[in-house]
Design an enzyme around this catalytic site. Structure first.
Site, PDB file in Angstrom:
ATOM      1  N   PHE A 276       0.733  -1.290  -0.131  1.00  0.00           N
ATOM      2  CA  PHE A 276      -0.140  -0.024   0.053  1.00  0.00           C
ATOM      3  C   PHE A 276       0.776   1.178  -0.131  1.00  0.00           C
ATOM      4  O   PHE A 276       0.312   2.405  -0.402  1.00  0.00           O
ATOM      5  CB  PHE A 276      -0.989  -0.139   1.369  1.00  0.00           C
ATOM      6  CG  PHE A 276      -0.367  -0.227   2.280  1.00  0.00           C
ATOM      7  CD1 PHE A 276       0.338   0.672   3.124  1.00  0.00           C
ATOM      8  CD2 PHE A 276      -0.673  -1.546   3.042  1.00  0.00           C
ATOM      9  CE1 PHE A 276       0.647   0.482   4.504  1.00  0.00           C
ATOM     10  CE2 PHE A 276      -0.003  -1.826   4.319  1.00  0.00           C
ATOM     11  CZ  PHE A 276       0.539  -0.962   5.013  1.00  0.00           C
TER      12      PHE A 276
ATOM     13  N   GLY B 136       1.397   3.572  -3.130  1.00  0.00           N
ATOM     14  CA  GLY B 136       0.533   4.730  -3.644  1.00  0.00           C
ATOM     15  C   GLY B 136       0.021   5.432  -2.363  1.00  0.00           C
ATOM     16  O   GLY B 136      -0.795   6.490  -2.801  1.00  0.00           O
ATOM     17  N   HIS B 137       0.424   5.307  -1.287  1.00  0.00           N
ATOM     18  CA  HIS B 137      -0.177   6.052  -0.194  1.00  0.00           C
ATOM     19  C   HIS B 137       1.115   6.267   0.877  1.00  0.00           C
ATOM     20  O   HIS B 137       1.158   5.800   1.706  1.00  0.00           O
ATOM     21  CB  HIS B 137      -1.292   5.359   0.501  1.00  0.00           C
ATOM     22  CG  HIS B 137      -1.895   5.946   1.552  1.00  0.00           C
ATOM     23  ND1 HIS B 137      -1.868   6.347   2.890  1.00  0.00           N
ATOM     24  CD2 HIS B 137      -3.462   6.693   1.154  1.00  0.00           C
ATOM     25  CE1 HIS B 137      -2.793   7.161   3.614  1.00  0.00           C
ATOM     26  NE2 HIS B 137      -3.440   7.241   2.524  1.00  0.00           N
ATOM     27  N   PHE B 138       1.622   7.409   0.894  1.00  0.00           N
ATOM     28  CA  PHE B 138       1.677   8.420  -0.266  1.00  0.00           C
ATOM     29  C   PHE B 138       3.367   8.179  -0.749  1.00  0.00           C
ATOM     30  O   PHE B 138       4.219   8.311   0.093  1.00  0.00           O
ATOM     31  CB  PHE B 138       1.612   9.724   0.044  1.00  0.00           C
ATOM     32  CG  PHE B 138       0.256  10.192   0.795  1.00  0.00           C
ATOM     33  CD1 PHE B 138      -0.911  10.301  -0.200  1.00  0.00           C
ATOM     34  CD2 PHE B 138      -0.015  10.294   2.106  1.00  0.00           C
ATOM     35  CE1 PHE B 138      -2.117  10.443   0.455  1.00  0.00           C
ATOM     36  CE2 PHE B 138      -1.270  10.518   2.558  1.00  0.00           C
ATOM     37  CZ  PHE B 138      -2.434  10.417   1.547  1.00  0.00           C
TER      38      PHE B 138
ATOM     39  N   VAL C  97       2.583   6.505   4.836  1.00  0.00           N
ATOM     40  CA  VAL C  97       1.564   6.547   5.876  1.00  0.00           C
ATOM     41  C   VAL C  97       0.560   5.447   5.556  1.00  0.00           C
ATOM     42  O   VAL C  97       0.000   5.464   4.635  1.00  0.00           O
ATOM     43  CB  VAL C  97       0.635   7.792   6.115  1.00  0.00           C
ATOM     44  CG1 VAL C  97      -0.190   7.910   7.142  1.00  0.00           C
ATOM     45  CG2 VAL C  97       1.867   8.971   6.252  1.00  0.00           C
TER      46      VAL C  97
END
Length: 151
Positions: A45, A48-50, A55
């Site tokens: 994850f 893409g975050h971030f 986070v």
């Protein structure tokens, strides 16, 4: 009772990348469970975050709490062969960012049961500081019924 990741996979249907608890450190079947998730910069994850400021998404923290509560429900006598679905989320609050290197400690207490519906209160902490908390409801289905409804 403590459970390794291999033992958790025997209870929950989740697999990587959606299995979000690494170990159950304590469990009182039908009542409560404690679990941990070790946060790694390699987690999918974070792509893409971030990018550039990793986070853990709040929704995944809540999912980790939901999975912890599901372990408490599915270790209860007579629950073998059932599935637990997320029924709802209330009063979710995010108080601290969860970042690579953190050890997310999760506690979920099952507060009420009405037939095949369960309610719980979860807290996720890092180093003793609450990162997130939420009230979670669960829908418990027998595996055969759940697969028949999908057809």
């Amino acid at each position: 009772m403590e459970l390794s990741s291999n033992e958790i996979e025997k209870i929950l249907p989740h697999r990587w990348p959606m299995l979000l608890i690494d170990r159950v450190t304590a469990c009182e079947p039908g009542k409560c469970a404690d679990a941990v998730k070790c946060i790694s910069a390699g987690a999918i994850f974070f792509q893409g975050h971030f990018p550039g400021y990793h986070v853990m998404p709040g929704v995944l923290i809540v999912e980790a709490m939901a999975q912890t509560g599901a372990v408490a429900l599915l270790t209860e006598e007579g629950a073998a062969g059932s599935l637990v679905f997320l029924g709802g989320i209330k009063n979710a609050r995010f108080r601290r960012q969860v970042v690579p290197g953190d050890r997310l400690e999760i506690h979920v207490e099952i507060t009420r049961r009405i037939g095949r519906i369960g309610f719980g209160r979860g807290t996720a902490s890092v180093d003793g500081t609450v990162a997130a908390e939420a009230e979670i409801s669960y829908a418990i289905h027998e595996r055969e019924k759940a697969s028949a409804q999908a057809d």
